[in-house]
Motif scaffolding. Structure first.
Motif, short mmCIF file in Angstrom:
data_model
loop_
_atom_site.label_atom_id
_atom_site.label_comp_id
_atom_site.label_asym_id
_atom_site.label_seq_id
_atom_site.Cartn_x
_atom_site.Cartn_y
_atom_site.Cartn_z
N ASP A 111 0.38 -5.36 -5.46
CA ASP A 111 1.70 -5.33 -6.09
C ASP A 111 1.72 -6.17 -7.37
O ASP A 111 2.37 -5.81 -8.35
CB ASP A 111 2.79 -5.79 -5.11
CG ASP A 111 3.11 -4.70 -4.09
OD1 ASP A 111 3.03 -3.51 -4.47
OD2 ASP A 111 3.37 -5.02 -2.93
N GLN A 137 -5.58 1.87 -4.38
CA GLN A 137 -4.42 2.67 -3.96
C GLN A 137 -4.87 4.09 -3.59
O GLN A 137 -4.28 4.74 -2.77
CB GLN A 137 -3.43 2.74 -5.12
CG GLN A 137 -2.01 2.57 -4.69
CD GLN A 137 -1.12 2.38 -5.89
OE1 GLN A 137 -1.52 2.57 -7.04
NE2 GLN A 137 0.12 2.01 -5.64
N TYR A 350 9.04 -7.55 4.25
CA TYR A 350 7.92 -7.36 3.31
C TYR A 350 6.79 -8.28 3.75
O TYR A 350 6.90 -9.50 3.62
CB TYR A 350 8.41 -7.73 1.91
CG TYR A 350 7.41 -7.60 0.79
CD1 TYR A 350 7.20 -6.36 0.17
CD2 TYR A 350 6.70 -8.68 0.33
CE1 TYR A 350 6.30 -6.23 -0.86
CE2 TYR A 350 5.81 -8.56 -0.71
CZ TYR A 350 5.61 -7.33 -1.29
OH TYR A 350 4.72 -7.21 -2.34
N ARG A 357 1.80 1.20 1.19
CA ARG A 357 2.78 2.15 0.66
C ARG A 357 4.21 1.70 1.00
O ARG A 357 5.10 1.75 0.17
CB ARG A 357 2.53 3.54 1.26
CG ARG A 357 2.32 4.61 0.21
CD ARG A 357 1.98 5.95 0.83
NE ARG A 357 0.86 5.90 1.76
CZ ARG A 357 0.96 6.15 3.07
NH1 ARG A 357 2.10 6.45 3.63
NH2 ARG A 357 -0.11 6.09 3.85
N VAL A 358 4.36 1.25 2.24
CA VAL A 358 5.69 0.80 2.70
C VAL A 358 6.11 -0.43 1.90
O VAL A 358 7.25 -0.56 1.43
CB VAL A 358 5.64 0.45 4.21
CG1 VAL A 358 6.98 -0.07 4.70
CG2 VAL A 358 5.20 1.65 5.01
N SER A 360 5.10 -1.45 -1.11
CA SER A 360 5.42 -1.16 -2.51
C SER A 360 6.79 -0.49 -2.63
O SER A 360 7.55 -0.77 -3.55
CB SER A 360 4.36 -0.27 -3.15
OG SER A 360 3.13 -0.92 -3.15
N LYS A 361 7.08 0.40 -1.66
CA LYS A 361 8.38 1.11 -1.68
C LYS A 361 9.51 0.08 -1.52
O LYS A 361 10.51 0.10 -2.24
CB LYS A 361 8.40 2.14 -0.54
CG LYS A 361 9.64 2.99 -0.51
CD LYS A 361 9.46 4.15 0.47
CE LYS A 361 10.73 4.93 0.67
NZ LYS A 361 11.62 4.39 1.68
N THR A 362 9.31 -0.83 -0.55
CA THR A 362 10.33 -1.86 -0.31
C THR A 362 10.56 -2.70 -1.56
O THR A 362 11.69 -2.96 -1.95
CB THR A 362 9.88 -2.78 0.85
OG1 THR A 362 9.62 -1.98 1.99
CG2 THR A 362 10.92 -3.83 1.18
N ASN A 364 10.02 -1.89 -4.67
CA ASN A 364 10.72 -1.10 -5.69
C ASN A 364 12.21 -1.04 -5.42
O ASN A 364 13.03 -1.19 -6.33
CB ASN A 364 10.19 0.34 -5.71
CG ASN A 364 8.96 0.42 -6.59
OD1 ASN A 364 8.76 -0.44 -7.45
ND2 ASN A 364 8.14 1.42 -6.35
N GLU A 365 12.56 -0.82 -4.14
CA GLU A 365 13.98 -0.73 -3.78
C GLU A 365 14.67 -2.07 -4.02
O GLU A 365 15.81 -2.12 -4.48
CB GLU A 365 14.12 -0.34 -2.30
CG GLU A 365 13.74 1.10 -2.04
CD GLU A 365 13.64 1.44 -0.55
OE1 GLU A 365 13.34 2.59 -0.24
OE2 GLU A 365 13.86 0.54 0.30
#
Ligand SMILES: Nc1ncnc2c1ncn2[C@@H]1O[C@H](COP(=O)(O)OP(=O)(O)OP(=O)(O)O)[C@@H](O)[C@H]1O
Length: 485
Positions: A111, A137, A350, A357-358, A360-362, A364-365
């Motif tokens: 990240d 990645q 986190y 993937r989870v 990075s998504k978290t 970003n949100e």
């Protein structure tokens, strides 16, 4: 052994350039800065360089001209990324049309690598330089085809014919995590560090503490041929027209940074630094951001969750990162908080327990403001820069001041204000006081929460605990989710 207890100090560490005496400098006034770079900074709404950026510019593009390797100890959020990115971009600007990999930035987590790449992208996209990412990645094969021209792609009208572009680099700058970097050095045909001129080791104390497949000796060995072999077989596709600067035997310039840079001679010596210059904010190794307010919140251990909930409620809509002592505690605490019925706050986890993937998504949100509270473990948060984080909460008191500095540093960044609350029981107060003495600018006030607010939460806490128990029992019945291994 505790690093601070060591007595041996390398001589060059004894006389640092003091960054606290530095001033900001208006971008328009920065000497020798390419006007295209100035205009990119203007578009990024950066009108002044921060002191660490001015100091690095002076030692790299300014009179210093990268003649010495640089070690920087500067607080969290002081702008170290741009401090090394700007001189590298400026130096690579007069580029030839044939690309080769000339700058490498190594960071400890994916990240963080993505974050650093974004900074380079913002600077370089308008200027025609290209930045690559090596973080694992995707598969090694997919990743290498984003970094190097490999046979088989872009075959054109005569497939099977030799192409002069084969094995040529697609990127000028690479941001990498150490493990994947070593994979490419050892396994990816066409990937070479022979043309490397700039090496940045960001979050250096962390990268030097862990071996990560001997990444440092591997990198240094792969770049040595820079100095003694410019006509090796691997160069056959790369030599023609590649710009190596005025001196084909250019020295590899190193920039090593952290907010808590190690002073350990045994570790620093691994970097094989050339006539190093030390730039540091203040005298002490640990320094907290100028506009950070630190608070201790004393409570009994068994009611800690209640104090946390009361605190979160009092912070309202503000973005907040809550740190715990382990990935397991992070998971449990996040679940428990989500079981509180009337806590109208969106909370997510986190941690290293999750799939990348989870995670990075978290992140970003969280960046987009889709939820307010991130419950996190330590390992993944080094260098994380999320706009608008106003509060950090140490749910579990950190063991080391270094951990405190990196946690607290997720707020009060870039001169903004921020608060760091540390929850502790009465018997932890003495240890906390000792811990904070190790940092400069570490005044800490007591924060209290009225007992009536805590009492009012007792019944919701009991139902949250029962709900959590049910969830745990349910999960035990289900087969394990392999994505979280
Ligand atoms: N000259 C500048 N003007 C305005 N904002 C800046 C400037 N330089 C950096 N910033 C902003 O400051 C924030 C912190 O920068 P950065 O992430 O580089 O800090 P850092 O020193 O690397 O922190 P850490 O030690 O936590 O990694 C970022 O959001 C960045 O965009």
């Amino acid at each position: 052994m505790d690093e601070e207890k060591r007595v041996a100090v390398l001589p060059w560490l004894r006389h640092p350039v003091d960054l606290t005496r530095g001033e900001q400098l208006c971008v328009r006034m920065v000497p020798f800065m390419d006007r295209r770079l100035k205009s990119v900074l203007e578009n990024m709404e950066i009108s002044n360089l921060f002191p660490v950026q001015v100091a690095l510019w002076h030692e790299t593009v300014g009179p210093g001209n990268f003649e010495r390797d640089l070690c920087i100890n500067s607080p969290t959020g002081s702008g170290k990324t741009l401090a090394y990115a700007l001189p590298i971009v400026q130096k690579l600007l007069p580029s030839s049309t044939i690309k080769c990999l000339r700058a490498l930035v190594v960071v400890p987590t994916r990240d963080l690598a993505l974050q650093v790449k974004q900074v380079f992208d913002a600077l370089t996209l308008p200027l025609g330089l290209r930045v690559g990412l090596a973080v694992g990645q995707s598969s090694v094969v997919d990743e290498i085809s984003s970094l190097v021209h490999v046979p088989g792609e872009e075959e054109g009208p005569n497939p099977g014919f030799f192409s002069p572009f084969w094995f040529q680099s697609k990127v000028d700058i690479l941001v990498a995590t150490p493990g994947r970097l070593v994979d490419h050095v050892n396994m990816s045909r066409g990937f070479t560090l022979k043309h490397l001129r700039y090496l940045v080791v960001d979050e250096a104390d962390r990268l030097l503490r862990e071996d990560y497949q001997s990444w440092l000796p591997t990198v240094l060995k792969s770049t040595q041929s820079n100095n003694d072999d410019v006509t090796g077989d691997d160069d056959v596709f790369q030599l023609g027209g590649v710009e190596r600067g005025s001196n084909p035997h250019h020295r590899l310039a190193k920039v090593v940074l952290s907010a808590t840079l190690t002073r350990d001679p045994g570790r620093l010596v691994l970097l094989n630094l050339h006539h190093p210059l030390f730039l540091s904010a203040g005298q002490m190794r640990y320094r907290l951001p100028e506009n950070l307010e630190a608070y201790k919140l004393i409570c009994e251990r068994k009611v800690k969750p209640l104090y946390l909930v009361a605190l979160l409620k009092s912070l309202g809509e503000e973005k907040c990162v809550v740190f715990t002592k382990s990935v397991e505690s992070t998971h449990r605490l996040c679940k428990l908080l989500n079981c509180f019925e009337d806590l109208q706050i969106d909370i997510k986890e986190y941690s290293g327990l999750q799939h990348q993937r989870v995670r990075s998504k978290t992140l970003n949100e969280f960046r987009k403001g889709e939820f307010q509270v991130l419950v996190s473990s330590d390992a993944m948060t080094r260098g994380m820069d999320v706009e608008g984080v106003r509060n950090v909460i140490n749910y579990d008191m950190p063991k080391y001041i270094k951990t405190y500095v990196h946690r607290a540093g997720r707020t009060a960044r870039a001169g903004q204000t921020g608060r760091c609350f540390t929850l502790m029981s009465n018997d932890e107060v003495g240890r906390f006081k000792k811990l904070m003495k190790k940092a400069e600018a570490s005044a800490c006030l007591e924060h209290t929460i009225p007992s009536c607010l805590i009492e009012a939460l007792h019944s919701t806490y009991q139902s949250a605990l029962s709900k959590l128990k049910e969830i745990i029992l349910e999960t035990r019945k289900k087969p394990k989710d392999k994505s979280c291994q």
